[in-house]
Scaffold this active site. Structure first.
Site, PDB file in Angstrom:
ATOM      1  N   ARG A  55      -7.310 -14.381   0.843  1.00 24.52           N
ATOM      2  CA  ARG A  55      -8.021 -15.651   0.778  1.00 24.52           C
ATOM      3  C   ARG A  55      -7.341 -16.613  -0.200  1.00 24.52           C
ATOM      4  O   ARG A  55      -7.141 -17.792   0.102  1.00 24.52           O
ATOM      5  CB  ARG A  55      -9.474 -15.418   0.351  1.00 24.52           C
ATOM      6  CG  ARG A  55     -10.267 -16.696   0.296  1.00 24.52           C
ATOM      7  CD  ARG A  55     -11.695 -16.452  -0.213  1.00 24.52           C
ATOM      8  NE  ARG A  55     -12.301 -17.719  -0.508  1.00 24.52           N
ATOM      9  CZ  ARG A  55     -12.089 -18.425  -1.615  1.00 24.52           C
ATOM     10  NH1 ARG A  55     -11.300 -17.964  -2.553  1.00 24.52           N
ATOM     11  NH2 ARG A  55     -12.656 -19.595  -1.797  1.00 24.52           N
ATOM     12  N   ASP A  73      -4.186  -6.255  -8.480  1.00 29.28           N
ATOM     13  CA  ASP A  73      -4.478  -7.235  -7.427  1.00 29.28           C
ATOM     14  C   ASP A  73      -5.092  -8.495  -8.030  1.00 29.28           C
ATOM     15  O   ASP A  73      -4.742  -9.613  -7.653  1.00 29.28           O
ATOM     16  CB  ASP A  73      -5.431  -6.642  -6.376  1.00 29.28           C
ATOM     17  CG  ASP A  73      -4.794  -5.528  -5.564  1.00 29.28           C
ATOM     18  OD1 ASP A  73      -3.555  -5.497  -5.446  1.00 29.28           O
ATOM     19  OD2 ASP A  73      -5.548  -4.688  -5.041  1.00 29.28           O
ATOM     20  N   HIS A  79       0.860  -1.183   0.000  1.00 26.26           N
ATOM     21  CA  HIS A  79       0.000   0.000   0.000  1.00 26.26           C
ATOM     22  C   HIS A  79       0.897   1.235   0.000  1.00 26.26           C
ATOM     23  O   HIS A  79       2.067   1.162   0.404  1.00 26.26           O
ATOM     24  CB  HIS A  79      -0.912  -0.001   1.222  1.00 26.26           C
ATOM     25  CG  HIS A  79      -2.011  -1.012   1.141  1.00 26.26           C
ATOM     26  ND1 HIS A  79      -2.503  -1.664   2.238  1.00 26.26           N
ATOM     27  CD2 HIS A  79      -2.731  -1.463   0.078  1.00 26.26           C
ATOM     28  CE1 HIS A  79      -3.470  -2.485   1.873  1.00 26.26           C
ATOM     29  NE2 HIS A  79      -3.619  -2.379   0.564  1.00 26.26           N
TER      30      HIS A  79
END
Length: 174
Positions: A108, A72, A13
């Site tokens: 995940r 992403d 980030h």
């Protein structure tokens, strides 16, 4: 040991980019010879820093789109395809991210694929200093999800759906 090539994902980030760049530069000798996948801005900055520190080294970088612009998801695709062994994703715990759902999806998928995943410098330090990082014999186990992927085998779902549509069409024609 030269034959060992780890496939490493690097993401940070905005508030954590400097931290990840410093970590990579600090560990650059251990990271030489490995393959890197990075989201856009992070990868561009890290590669520039590595070239400055090691101008004669040829780094193997694949730079994806910026995270919020699809990078992403591109990283997630590589996770699922087995193209990444380690994911170093330095997250900013203090700032709400507009692409938070993408971040959660990556977390995940890293868990689903059982890859080495860390989200801060302390964990990254432990990972890279582990003897397993440079052990060519170490291969993380890949989970067997065949019971999940075959859960509709031997179940008449397709036949039931086709018959249901046939019944509705006959009813409409009456």
């Amino acid at each position: 040991m030269k034959d060992l090539v780890r496939k490493i994902g690097l993401i940070a980030h905005d508030a954590m980019k400097k931290d990840l760049i410093e970590w990579v530069i600090w560990n650059s000798e251990l990271l030489m010879g490995h393959k890197f996948y990075c989201t856009g801005t992070t990868g561009t900055l890290i590669l520039a820093a590595l070239k400055e520190k090691h101008p004669d080294v040829e780094w193997d970088f694949t730079i994806l789109k910026s995270g919020p612009l699809g990078g992403d998801q591109q990283m997630g695709s590589r996770l699922v395809d087995g193209e990444i062994d380690y994911l170093f994703f330095f997250t900013d715990p203090m700032t709400l991210q507009p692409h938070d759902t993408d971040v959660k999806a990556l977390t995940r998928l890293a868990s689903v694929e059982n890859i080495v995943f860390c989200c801060n410098r302390s964990t990254a330090d432990h990972i890279i200093s582990s003897p397993l990082f440079l052990d060519p014999e170490y291969k993380p186990s890949r989970p067997d999800y065949s019971s999940y992927t075959k859960r509709f085998d031997n179940k008449p779902v397709v036949q039931e759906a086709v018959e249901s549509v046939r019944r509705r069409r006959r009813k409409q024609q009456e």
